[in-house]
Design a protein around this motif. Structure first.
Motif, PDB file in Angstrom:
ATOM      1  N   SER A  78       0.808  -1.232   0.000  1.00  0.00           N
ATOM      2  CA  SER A  78       0.000   0.000   0.000  1.00  0.00           C
ATOM      3  C   SER A  78       0.833   1.269   0.000  1.00  0.00           C
ATOM      4  CB  SER A  78      -0.924   0.030   1.210  1.00  0.00           C
ATOM      5  OG  SER A  78      -0.187   0.292   2.390  1.00  0.00           O
ATOM      6  N   GLY A 130      -0.641   1.385  -4.447  1.00  0.00           N
ATOM      7  CA  GLY A 130      -0.309   0.470  -5.535  1.00  0.00           C
ATOM      8  C   GLY A 130       0.863  -0.400  -5.181  1.00  0.00           C
ATOM      9  N   VAL A 173      -6.992  -6.438  -4.006  1.00  0.00           N
ATOM     10  CA  VAL A 173      -6.866  -5.046  -3.581  1.00  0.00           C
ATOM     11  C   VAL A 173      -8.127  -4.286  -3.978  1.00  0.00           C
ATOM     12  CG1 VAL A 173      -5.513  -2.914  -3.826  1.00  0.00           C
ATOM     13  CG2 VAL A 173      -4.374  -5.133  -3.907  1.00  0.00           C
ATOM     14  N   GLY A 174      -8.650  -3.521  -3.008  1.00  0.00           N
ATOM     15  CA  GLY A 174      -9.759  -2.615  -3.276  1.00  0.00           C
ATOM     16  C   GLY A 174      -9.238  -1.189  -3.287  1.00  0.00           C
ATOM     17  N   ARG A 175     -10.119  -0.216  -3.172  1.00  0.00           N
ATOM     18  CA  ARG A 175      -9.693   1.187  -3.180  1.00  0.00           C
ATOM     19  C   ARG A 175      -8.848   1.522  -1.955  1.00  0.00           C
ATOM     20  NH1 ARG A 175     -10.639   6.140  -1.626  1.00  0.00           N
ATOM     21  NH2 ARG A 175     -12.400   5.716  -0.266  1.00  0.00           N
ATOM     22  N   THR A 176      -9.292   1.071  -0.773  1.00  0.00           N
ATOM     23  CA  THR A 176      -8.555   1.365   0.465  1.00  0.00           C
ATOM     24  C   THR A 176      -8.122   0.105   1.212  1.00  0.00           C
ATOM     25  OG1 THR A 176     -10.567   1.483   1.810  1.00  0.00           O
ATOM     26  CG2 THR A 176      -9.803   3.544   0.805  1.00  0.00           C
ATOM     27  N   SER A 177      -8.519  -1.057   0.738  1.00  0.00           N
ATOM     28  CA  SER A 177      -8.253  -2.280   1.496  1.00  0.00           C
ATOM     29  C   SER A 177      -7.544  -3.336   0.657  1.00  0.00           C
ATOM     30  CB  SER A 177      -9.560  -2.864   2.036  1.00  0.00           C
ATOM     31  OG  SER A 177     -10.384  -3.281   0.957  1.00  0.00           O
ATOM     32  N   ARG A 217      -7.251   5.546   3.516  1.00  0.00           N
ATOM     33  CA  ARG A 217      -6.681   6.267   2.385  1.00  0.00           C
ATOM     34  C   ARG A 217      -6.607   5.301   1.208  1.00  0.00           C
ATOM     35  NH1 ARG A 217      -1.731   4.248   1.394  1.00  0.00           N
ATOM     36  NH2 ARG A 217      -0.675   3.255   3.152  1.00  0.00           N
ATOM     37  N   ALA A 218      -6.474   5.844   0.031  1.00  0.00           N
ATOM     38  CA  ALA A 218      -6.365   4.999  -1.165  1.00  0.00           C
ATOM     39  C   ALA A 218      -5.066   4.198  -1.121  1.00  0.00           C
ATOM     40  CB  ALA A 218      -6.421   5.855  -2.416  1.00  0.00           C
ATOM     41  N   VAL A 219      -5.144   2.976  -1.561  1.00  0.00           N
ATOM     42  CA  VAL A 219      -3.950   2.133  -1.668  1.00  0.00           C
ATOM     43  C   VAL A 219      -3.083   2.711  -2.770  1.00  0.00           C
ATOM     44  CG1 VAL A 219      -3.103  -0.177  -2.243  1.00  0.00           C
ATOM     45  CG2 VAL A 219      -5.140   0.085  -0.813  1.00  0.00           C
TER      46      VAL A 219
END
Length: 130
Positions: A46, A124, A79-83, A120-122
């Protein structure tokens, strides 16, 4: 997890203080090692701090013994948006490595967090994987 050669995230040998009344290693001790390894993988993936938010699945397959050398493997499964979901597998090496036994596995969910512990956004993949 795949059968290709892989390196453990953690490798540890439990001590006498980690034994339960049955003479096996406490489940909570094993869970703690799994959470640490998965947290390392999630943080690297992340690009910053993460928090464990769920244990989606956890299975104790066979007991861990006092002199077992424990290897904890972990990899990001989704992976999702934050998780992120991180799959964990724990192997015990017994009899000086002569026997290798899968002792537990699980699927943990982590959320990437900011400095105020808000999602928060992952970010990548880490630079080494791009």
């Amino acid at each position: 997890m795949t059968e290709v050669r892989r390196e453990p995230i953690l490798r540890i040998m439990p001590g006498h203080a980690d034994i339960n009344a049955n003479g096996h290693i406490f489940g909570g001790w094993v869970l703690s090692q799994m959470d640490m390894a998965a947290g390392i993988v999630a943080r690297l993936h992340s690009g910053g701090p993460v928090a464990t938010v769920a244990i989606d699945r956890m299975e104790f397959i066979t007991p861990i013994h006092l002199r077992d050398l424990i290897s904890v493997y972990a990899e990001v499964e989704s992976v999702g948006r934050t998780s992120m979901k991180v799959r964990i597998e724990v192997m015990a090496w017994r009899n000086s490595g002569a026997i290798r036994v899968k002792v537990t596995e699980g699927l943990f969910t982590f959320v990437a967090i900011d400095d105020q512990a808000r999602p928060r956004a992952v970010a990548g993949l880490p630079k080494s994987e791009k």
